[in-house]
Design a protein around this motif. Structure first.
Motif, short mmCIF file in Angstrom:
data_model
loop_
_atom_site.label_atom_id
_atom_site.label_comp_id
_atom_site.label_asym_id
_atom_site.label_seq_id
_atom_site.Cartn_x
_atom_site.Cartn_y
_atom_site.Cartn_z
N TRP A 184 -1.87 -12.16 -1.78
CA TRP A 184 -1.81 -10.97 -2.69
C TRP A 184 -1.35 -9.71 -2.07
N VAL A 185 -1.59 -9.51 -0.83
CA VAL A 185 -1.20 -8.27 0.07
C VAL A 185 0.49 -8.46 0.20
N VAL A 186 1.03 -9.44 0.16
CA VAL A 186 2.49 -9.41 0.07
C VAL A 186 3.13 -8.70 -1.32
N ASN A 187 2.32 -9.39 -2.24
CA ASN A 187 2.72 -8.90 -3.74
C ASN A 187 2.40 -7.61 -4.13
N ARG A 188 1.22 -7.04 -3.57
CA ARG A 188 0.98 -5.80 -3.72
C ARG A 188 1.96 -4.66 -3.00
N VAL A 189 2.30 -5.13 -1.63
CA VAL A 189 3.36 -4.37 -1.15
C VAL A 189 4.65 -3.87 -1.99
N SER A 190 5.22 -4.97 -2.66
CA SER A 190 6.37 -4.67 -3.39
C SER A 190 6.27 -4.31 -4.85
N GLN A 191 4.94 -4.46 -5.44
CA GLN A 191 4.61 -4.15 -6.75
C GLN A 191 3.92 -2.65 -6.70
N PHE A 192 3.10 -2.47 -6.10
CA PHE A 192 2.31 -1.01 -5.84
C PHE A 192 2.51 -0.09 -4.55
N VAL A 193 2.24 -0.89 -3.60
CA VAL A 193 2.52 0.01 -2.33
C VAL A 193 3.83 0.63 -2.03
N ALA A 194 4.93 -0.04 -1.89
CA ALA A 194 6.26 0.60 -1.89
C ALA A 194 6.66 1.48 -2.83
N PRO A 195 6.57 1.11 -4.21
CA PRO A 195 6.88 2.18 -5.18
C PRO A 195 6.19 3.38 -4.94
N LYS A 196 4.86 3.27 -4.79
CA LYS A 196 4.00 4.71 -4.75
C LYS A 196 4.19 5.37 -3.34
#
Length: 266
Positions: A184-196
């Protein structure tokens, strides 16, 4: 980036050229997110994804390339916009366009916080700009007990001018977080963290000229090297930071449900 992996060296034109090619090429990259002017790609096997390459692009229609370049260099200003940062400072200079620095950042709870020591180099090319780094060891800045020392294999920014008052920003990173992370961390990086993160840099670019007018407007040692008062660092003092010499922690079992809602803002 550390050729052969053993010797610390200052990136040259071929390294910057290779970095630019990686930013601009689509071959081998998989689009993970594309919304509101921000695109995120990844490269590498998803199942063995702790050292995945991530690339992000954002169009900044009303921020000049040179302004964004200043934003990414200005450590004093970074404290105003980078809410994930715990601490950052420059350790010493190597050349007029290379230095060594420290950066630590808050990982989403319940993960442990990470930090880096990196060799950073920068290159203005006409109206375009690049800043790249990779992890090194400095004898006076060993790993700390309160952080997991992560390893930047290659991280950097490409800022491409897009007319007089606009630019396109690329951010490319390949980091070993020194830990087996939950998927879930890796998915969050691309879906939330990087865009933000990209949107934060863009907004920081909009506000920077006004902030800089009030905070030592003529001081830009990344543009005027004669202003740099950092102590000199010799390459001989540094060595390449190999991931396998650092603590590796297993965080794969950590649940996602502890995250605060603010972490999910894109």
């Amino acid at each position: 980036m550390s050729r052969g992996g053993e010797m610390v060296y200052i990136p040259d034109d071929s390294d910057f050229s290779s970095f630019r090619d990686q930013c601009e090429s689509l071959e081998g990259w998989h689009c993970r997110y594309n919304k509101a002017g921000v695109t995120v790609w990844s490269q590498g096997q998803e199942e063995s994804c702790t050292v995945q390459k991530i690339k992000t692009r954002i169009s900044c229609n009303d921020v000049p390339a040179e302004t964004l370049y200043d934003v990414l260099h200005d450590t004093r200003y970074r404290k105003k916009w980078d809410s994930n940062m715990i601490e950052t400072y420059d350790i010493g200079r190597l050349t007029v366009n290379a230095d060594v620095g420290y950066y630590s950042w808050k990982c989403p709870s319940p993960l442990k916080n990470r930090d880096f020591v990196t060799l950073r180099s920068w290159l203005p090319l006409g109206n375009d700009y690049m800043i790249i780094n990779y992890s090194v060891k400095h004898p006076k800045y060993p790993p700390r007990k309160d952080f997991v020392r992560a390893v930047s294999l290659q991280t950097g920014y490409l800022i491409k001018a897009n007319g007089a008052g606009a630019c396109v920003l690329y951010y490319l990173t390949q980091v070993d977080p020194r830990g087996s992370l939950p998927k879930w961390v890796v998915n969050r990086v691309s879906q939330f963290v990087a865009p933000k993160a990209m949107k934060k840099i863009y907004k920081a670019g909009l506000k920077y000229p006004e902030w800089k007018r009030k905070h030592d407007p003529g001081y830009k040692p990344w543009v005027y090297p004669e202003q740099n008062t950092l102590p000199s660092v010799s390459l001989a003092e540094l060595s390449v930071q190999h991931a396998d010499s650092l603590e590796n922690i297993d965080e794969t079992g950590l649940p996602e449900d502890h995250l605060s809602t603010s972490d999910h803002e894109a």
